[in-house]
Design a protein around this motif. Structure first.
Motif, PDB file in Angstrom:
ATOM      1  N   ASP A 422      42.486  55.073  45.878  1.00  0.00           N
ATOM      2  CA  ASP A 422      41.817  54.483  46.930  1.00  0.00           C
ATOM      3  C   ASP A 422      41.067  53.756  47.814  1.00  0.00           C
ATOM      4  O   ASP A 422      40.534  55.305  47.979  1.00  0.00           O
ATOM      5  CB  ASP A 422      43.647  54.775  47.793  1.00  0.00           C
ATOM      6  N   ASN A 436      42.475  46.908  51.608  1.00  0.00           N
ATOM      7  CA  ASN A 436      42.418  48.155  51.191  1.00  0.00           C
ATOM      8  C   ASN A 436      42.090  47.688  49.773  1.00  0.00           C
ATOM      9  O   ASN A 436      42.013  46.706  49.355  1.00  0.00           O
ATOM     10  CB  ASN A 436      44.373  48.266  51.075  1.00  0.00           C
ATOM     11  N   LEU A 438      41.587  49.413  45.634  1.00  0.00           N
ATOM     12  CA  LEU A 438      41.543  50.915  44.186  1.00  0.00           C
ATOM     13  C   LEU A 438      40.660  50.186  43.073  1.00  0.00           C
ATOM     14  O   LEU A 438      40.413  49.471  42.676  1.00  0.00           O
ATOM     15  CB  LEU A 438      43.040  50.060  43.428  1.00  0.00           C
ATOM     16  N   LEU A 486      48.797  49.307  43.798  1.00  0.00           N
ATOM     17  CA  LEU A 486      48.801  50.039  45.923  1.00  0.00           C
ATOM     18  C   LEU A 486      49.853  49.629  46.436  1.00  0.00           C
ATOM     19  O   LEU A 486      50.503  49.805  47.493  1.00  0.00           O
ATOM     20  CB  LEU A 486      47.738  48.653  45.893  1.00  0.00           C
TER      21      LEU A 486
END
Length: 537
Positions: A422, A436, A438, A486
C-alpha cells in the motif's frame, strides 16, 4: 560489605559469557541512506561503488516508499510499520517516541548504535540537540538550518561549517534553497560540502567503533544518512563539469494524462513542484542531481575502503536505500510525494558477511518480490537473532533476509511474502496531490482522493507510466479487483466511513495527515498538513 558466593560469581561469569557470545555472533550492520535518490540511477559509470554492492550482494527490484516524503518514510524505518499503523499519512512531524524503535532494539541486542547525517527526527530547541530516538551517538545534518544563531536549527554540520566559514550561509550556492528544482555548482571548497562532511564523519565514527568493537567484542549498528541528492542540487563543479545531460528525456504521457501538470501556478518559481521548464534549465537541474548522486557514491566508496583497511568489511551486513525518489521532471513534476515511479520507487541493495554466504543466494542476485521501508527494522532484528513469530503482530514489515536465504523454512516464508504493498500521501504542495495506491511492482492502481479519479499502469510494459490503462475495456475487471483490494485494506485497518461507505471509496479533499495510531497530541485525522518549522519536504 557482603561477599559474593562462588555460585553467584559463576552465574555472573556464565551470564557475561552468554552475552558476549550472543553479541559477537551478530554481524556489524552498516545502514546507508541517500535522501531523494531515484531507483533507476545506479550504474557502473555514475555510481561504481553502489554498482559494486549490487554485484557483491543482491538488488531488490521492486522496493517502494509507501509515503514518499522525508518524515513519514523515516517513521516507517523507525517503527517497521505501515503508514496507518505508525500514524503518518503525509509530511508531518515524527513522533518523539514510539512503542518500538529500531535503535532501541539494536541496543537491547547488544549493538552499539550510532547515526551520522540526516535523521529528520526533530530538534529540541531547549537543549539544542536532536531528538535521538535512542541512538547513543549522533552527528547530525538534517538540512533545516544554516548555522546562524537566529536560525531554527543549529545542527552538528552547521556548527562545524560556521567554525570554518564564520557568517557564511552553507546554502548560498547559486541562489538555491531546500526545495529548489534548479541546479548550480557548490560555491565553497568541496571539503565543506554536507556530502563530504557526512563521509568524513562516518569514517571517523567507524574508526572509533572498530577500536571499541575489538576491545569489547561488541558489534555496531551504524546509520550513515546522506542529505543529498535532496535539493539543493549543488554538486562540486569538478563532478558537474563531467556529468553529461541525460540521454533519456523525462517521461511523458502518450495519452496526455499528465498535461494537467504542464502548467501550474507555481511554474517558474525556484521551488516549483510542477510545470515545464526550458531546455537549458532542465539540463542543468538533471545534471546537477546526477552529479550529486556521483558525489554520494564517492563518499560511500571511501567508507567501504576504510572498512576494508580496518578489517571489518567481511563481517558487516550492508544495506543501502533511500527515503523516496525524485520525479526529475517526469510528467512535468519535481521532487516527491507522488504515487508515480520516480517518487515512490527507490533502490535497495544488500551485501552480507562472508560467513552467511552458505545460507544466502548467490551474490549478484536480483529479488523481484515487492518490498517496502517497513521491512528494514524486521530485517535488522533477524540479523541479530531477535526476530520470532511473536513479532508478527507488532510489525507490518517482514525480514528481507527471508528473501535472501536458500530453501527450507526460509523458502516457505518467502513463498508467503506479500503480493502487493500500500502507498499513500496526504495533501502536499497543492490540494489535489492527495492519493492512495497499491502496487505489486508489475501493476499500479491509484485512487486520487480529491477527484475520485482512478489510474492503472502496466509497469512491465510501461515502466515510465506513459499510458493510463484504467479506461481500457479489457482492464475493467482488473481495475475492479485492485479497487476492492484497497477497500478491503481500509476496512481491515478500521479507517471508517470517511474512507469507505457502502463499499465505495470516499475522502475527496478532506485532509488526513495523522491516523489515530500516531503516538502524539496531534493524532487527529483532520489536522491540516502544515507543521510549523517543517520547511523541507
Amino acid at each position: 560489605m557482603a561477599t559474593r558466593t562462588p555460585w553467584r560469581r559463576s552465574v555472573q561469569v556464565w551470564t557475561l559469557v552468554t552475552w558476549l557470545s550472543h553479541v559477537s555472533a551478530a554481524p556489524n550492520i552498516l545502514f546507508i541512506m541517500a535522501d531523494q535518490f531515484r531507483y533507476d540511477l545506479i550504474d557502473p559509470v555514475r555510481t561504481p561503488h553502489l554498482h559494486g554492492l549490487r554485484r557483491q550482494g543482491a538488488t531488490f527490484l521492486r522496493h517502494y516508499s509507501s509515503t514518499p516524503s522525508c518524515t513519514p518514510a523515516r517513521a516507517a524505518i523507525l517503527t517497521g510499520r505501515s503508514p496507518w499503523r505508525h500514524g503518518m499519512l503525509g509530511y508531518g512531524a515524527v513522533a518523539e517516541r514510539y512503542p518500538q524503535e529500531v535503535a532501541r532494539s539494536m541496543a537491547a541486542a547488544g549493538l552499539r548504535t550510532s547515526v551520522v547525517g540526516k535523521n529528520h527526527f526533530g530538534w529540541n530547541r531547549t537543549s539544542g540537540r536532536p531528538i535521538a530516538h535512542e541512538f547513543s551517538e549522533l552527528q547530525i545534518y538534517d538540512g533545516l538550518g544554516n548555522g546562524f544563531k537566529n536560525g531554527s536549527e543549529f545542527d552538528d554540520y552547521d556548527r562545524w561549517f560556521q567554525q570554518r566559514m564564520p557568517g557564511q550561509d552553507p546554502l548560498a550556492s547559486g541562489g538555491l534553497d531546500w526545495n529548489s528544482w534548479r541546479g548550480a555548482p557548490y560555491e565553497y571548497s568541496e571539503r565543506l560540502h554536507p556530502t563530504a562532511w557526512t563521509g568524513q564523519s562516518a569514517r571517523r565514527v567507524l574508526s572509533s567503533l572498530s577500536r571499541a568493537s575489538a576491545k569489547a567484542a561488541q558489534p555496531f549498528f551504524l546509520k550513515v544518512s546522506f542529505h543529498r541528492p535532496h535539493s539543493p542540487y549543488d554538486p562540486p563543479a569538478r563532478l558537474l563539469n563531467i556529468t553529461p545531460s541525460p540521454v533519456r528525456p523525462p517521461a511523458r504521457a502518450s495519452d496526455g494524462w499528465d498535461s494537467r501538470f504542464r502548467e501550474c501556478s507555481a511554474q517558474g518559481s525556484r521551488d516549483a513542484w510542477c510545470g515545464e521548464v526550458d531546455h537549458d534549465s532542465l539540463s542543468m537541474a538533471r545534471r546537477s542531481y546526477q552529479a550529486s548522486i556521483s558525489f554520494v557514491d564517492e563518499e560511500i566508496g571511501s567508507i567501504l575502503g576504510l572498512m576494508g583497511e580496518l578489517g571489518i568489511l567481511g563481517n558487516t551486513f550492508i544495506l543501502f536505500t533511500s527515503d523516496h525518489g525524485d520525479m526529475q521532471m517526469d510528467h512535468f513534476l519535481w521532487r516527491k510525494s507522488y504515487p508515480y515511479e520516480g517518487s515512490a520507487h527507490i533502490p535497495l541493495l544488500m551485501k552480507w558477511p562472508d560467513n552467511m554466504q552458505a545460507d544466502f543466494v548467490d551474490r549478484g542476485s536480483v529479488i523481484s518480490a515487492v518490498t517496502e521501508l517497513r521491512d528494514l527494522y524486521p530485517t535488522f532484528l533477524d540479523l541479530v537473532g531477535e526476530w520470532n513469530t511473536s513479532h508478527e503482530a507488532e510489525f507490518d514489515g517482514r525480514p528481507l533476509t527471508w528473501l535472501l536465504r536458500r530453501g527450507g523454512a526460509a523458502g516457505a516464508r518467502a513463498a508467503k511474502w506479500r503480493q502487493w504493498v500500500d502507498l499513500e500521501h496526504d495533501i502536499c504542495y497543492n490540494e489535489t496531490n492527495h492519493w492512495n495506491a497499491l502496487t505489486d511492482g508489475a501493476t499500479k492502481f491509484i485512487f486520487h482522493a480529491c477527484s475520485g479519479e482512478e489510474q492503472l499502469f502496466d509497469l512491465v510494459r510501461d515502466p515510465g507510466e506513459t499510458r493510463d490503462v484504467s479506461k481500457d475495456a479489457e482492464r475493467f475487471e482488473q481495475v475492479k479487483r485492485w479497487r476492492q483490494r484497497l477497500i478491503a485494506q481500509f476496512d481491515a485497518e478500521g479507517r471508517g466511513p470517511e474512507w469507505v461507505q457502502h463499499g465505495i471509496l470516499q475522502r475527496r479533499c478532506s485532509s488526513c495527515l495523522y491516523s489515530p495510531n500516531y503516538p502524539g497530541p496531534t493524532a487527529d485525522c483532520h489536522k491540516a498538513s502544515t507543521q510549523g518549522d517543517l520547511a523541507v519536504v
